[in-house]
Design an enzyme around this catalytic site. Sequence first.
Site, short mmCIF file in Angstrom:
data_model
loop_
_atom_site.label_atom_id
_atom_site.label_comp_id
_atom_site.label_asym_id
_atom_site.label_seq_id
_atom_site.Cartn_x
_atom_site.Cartn_y
_atom_site.Cartn_z
N GLY A 43 -2.45 6.99 15.34
CA GLY A 43 -3.94 7.64 15.58
C GLY A 43 -5.04 8.43 14.19
N PRO A 44 -5.82 9.85 14.66
CA PRO A 44 -5.76 9.80 13.52
C PRO A 44 -4.85 11.06 12.94
CG PRO A 44 -6.08 11.20 15.19
CD PRO A 44 -5.71 10.33 16.31
N LEU B 142 -0.23 6.76 4.03
CA LEU B 142 0.78 6.72 5.30
C LEU B 142 2.01 6.16 4.18
CD1 LEU B 142 -1.01 6.30 8.51
CD2 LEU B 142 0.24 8.65 7.26
N GLY C 2 0.88 -1.51 0.14
CA GLY C 2 0.10 -0.06 0.58
C GLY C 2 0.76 1.63 0.07
N ARG D 74 -13.80 10.12 3.83
CA ARG D 74 -15.36 10.35 3.89
C ARG D 74 -15.58 10.75 5.70
NH1 ARG D 74 -14.13 4.88 2.82
NH2 ARG D 74 -12.19 5.18 2.91
N GLY E 13 2.16 3.66 -2.20
CA GLY E 13 1.79 3.93 -3.14
C GLY E 13 0.45 5.74 -3.06
N ARG F 79 -3.81 -9.97 -1.02
CA ARG F 79 -4.31 -10.83 -0.86
C ARG F 79 -4.54 -12.66 -1.29
NH1 ARG F 79 -10.39 -8.66 -1.14
NH2 ARG F 79 -9.76 -7.09 -2.82
N TYR G 53 -6.82 0.82 18.04
CA TYR G 53 -8.49 -0.69 18.46
C TYR G 53 -8.12 -1.83 18.28
CZ TYR G 53 -9.87 0.07 13.19
OH TYR G 53 -10.02 0.17 12.16
N1 COA Z 1 -20.29 -0.71 3.93
C1 COA Z 1 -20.87 -2.24 4.23
N2 COA Z 1 -20.76 -2.86 2.82
C2 COA Z 1 -19.62 -3.00 1.90
C3 COA Z 1 -19.06 -0.89 2.51
C4 COA Z 1 -20.03 -0.83 3.35
N3 COA Z 1 -18.99 0.60 3.44
N4 COA Z 1 -18.31 -1.54 1.19
C5 COA Z 1 -17.90 -2.72 0.95
N5 COA Z 1 -19.16 -3.34 1.74
C6 COA Z 1 -19.11 -4.99 0.55
C7 COA Z 1 -19.70 -5.11 -0.32
O1 COA Z 1 -20.87 -5.12 -0.45
C8 COA Z 1 -19.15 -6.58 0.12
O2 COA Z 1 -19.72 -8.02 -0.04
P1 COA Z 1 -21.25 -8.53 -1.11
O3 COA Z 1 -20.69 -8.98 -1.65
O4 COA Z 1 -22.13 -9.22 0.17
O5 COA Z 1 -22.11 -7.68 -1.10
C9 COA Z 1 -18.12 -7.03 0.44
O6 COA Z 1 -17.81 -5.35 0.91
C10 COA Z 1 -16.46 -6.31 -0.42
O7 COA Z 1 -17.20 -5.35 -1.69
P2 COA Z 1 -15.55 -5.29 -2.80
O8 COA Z 1 -16.15 -3.81 -3.52
O9 COA Z 1 -16.54 -6.27 -4.02
O10 COA Z 1 -14.36 -5.29 -1.99
P3 COA Z 1 -13.27 -5.18 -2.85
O11 COA Z 1 -12.60 -6.11 -2.18
O12 COA Z 1 -13.14 -4.33 -4.53
O13 COA Z 1 -12.40 -3.52 -1.31
C11 COA Z 1 -12.30 -2.37 0.60
C12 COA Z 1 -13.19 -3.82 -0.75
C13 COA Z 1 -12.29 -2.71 2.02
C14 COA Z 1 -11.57 -2.11 -0.11
C15 COA Z 1 -13.56 -1.87 -0.74
O14 COA Z 1 -14.48 -1.67 0.82
C16 COA Z 1 -13.10 -0.07 0.16
O15 COA Z 1 -12.38 0.21 -0.94
N6 COA Z 1 -12.86 0.34 0.99
C17 COA Z 1 -13.06 1.87 0.64
C18 COA Z 1 -11.18 2.40 0.87
C19 COA Z 1 -9.90 1.92 1.70
O16 COA Z 1 -10.52 0.80 2.83
N7 COA Z 1 -9.38 2.41 2.16
C20 COA Z 1 -8.50 2.25 3.11
C21 COA Z 1 -8.58 2.73 4.29
S1 COA Z 1 -7.79 2.41 5.74
#
Ligand code: COA
Length: 282
Positions: free
Chosen positions: A190-191, A21, A16, A200, A18, A68, A148
Amino acid sequence: MFQSDLLQGQNILITGGGTGLGRAMAERFGGLGAGVGILGRRPEPLEETAGAISGAGGRAAWASADVRDPAKIAAAVDQMEGELGPFTGLVNNAAGNFLAPSEDLSPNAFDAVVQIVLYGTYHATMDLGRRWIERGGGGQILSIVTTYAWMGSSFVLPSACAKAGVLAMTRSLAVEWATYGIRSNAIAPGPFPTEGAFSRLAAAGFENEAKKMNPLGRFGEESELADLAAFLFSPMATYVNGECVVIDGGEWLKVGQEFSKYTDIPRDEMKAMMRAMKPKKG
Ligand code: COA
C-alpha cells in the site's frame, strides 16, 4: 530479528534496486547474507546502493539496463553472474507511473508504463527463468504489484492494466514452472512514502487524506516491506507459491467497506450514534 545468515547461499537480482523500496530490499537481503544484483537505468544510485551493501560487509554487483530491452537485461545478468555467481532469485520491482486522466493519455504514454511494468517484468522473468530451467536448480520470483492490480484505479490506467498483468503472470507461472522448482509470488504494498512514488503526491497535499484512508492511520515503513520480502525468500516460506501478500495496513479493505467511514468517528461518538439508531423496546 532474523538470523544474520538467513539468505546465505542465495543470489538475488532486484530490478529498480538502486532507489526506494528496491534499495530497501537490496540492503536487507545483503545484510542477511545474500549476494545482491541490482539493475536499473541510472548508474549513480546503483553504484551508491551496491557500495552501501559492500561497505556493510555484504556482496553486491550492479549493472545499468532498461528492463524494456531483453538483450540489455541478458548482458547485465551475464555481467553480474560473473561477479556473484548464478542468480537464484529475482525481484521484479522496476516500475514507472504517473497520475493522468485516461482520456488525455497518448498511445506512447500508455506504452511507456506498460513496457516498463509488464514487459519489463516479463523480460526479466523469462531471462532468469530460462537460465534456471536449463541449470535445473530451481529459482524464486517475487513481483511487486499493488492492490489496484485487482481493484483497478482511477488516473493510473496504464499502471493498473500492467500490474494486473504482472499478477496474472505470477499466478500462471506459479503452476506452470513449479515442475522446474521455480516458485512465483507477489507483494502488493500500500502507501510507502518513497521519493519516486510519493514526492509528487505529497506536494499535491494528498498526504493527510491518504493517512485518513488507512485503518492504521499511517504509511508503511521501508523496513516492514523489506522484512516481508526477506521472509518470502527465506527457508521458512518454501511452500508459499502463487500468493500475493498485501502489506497496506488494511487500506484496500477500508476503501471498499460499506460502513468503514464510521471508524473515522471517535468511538464514543460513534457508539452514541448507533445507540440512538437502536429501536426502543415496547
Ligand atoms: N502525464 C501524461 N503523459 C505523460 C506523463 C504524465 N505525467 N509523463 C510522461 N508522459 C508521456 C510522455 O508525454 C510521452 O508521451 P508522448 O511521446 O506521446 O508525448 C510518454 O509518456 C513517454 O514519456 P517519456 O518521459 O519519454 O518516457 P520514459 O520512457 O523516459 O519514462 C516514465 C516513462 C513513466 C518512467 C516517466 O514518465 C517517469 O519518469 N515517471 C516518473 C518516475 C516514476 O515513474 N517513478 C516510479 C514510481 S512507481
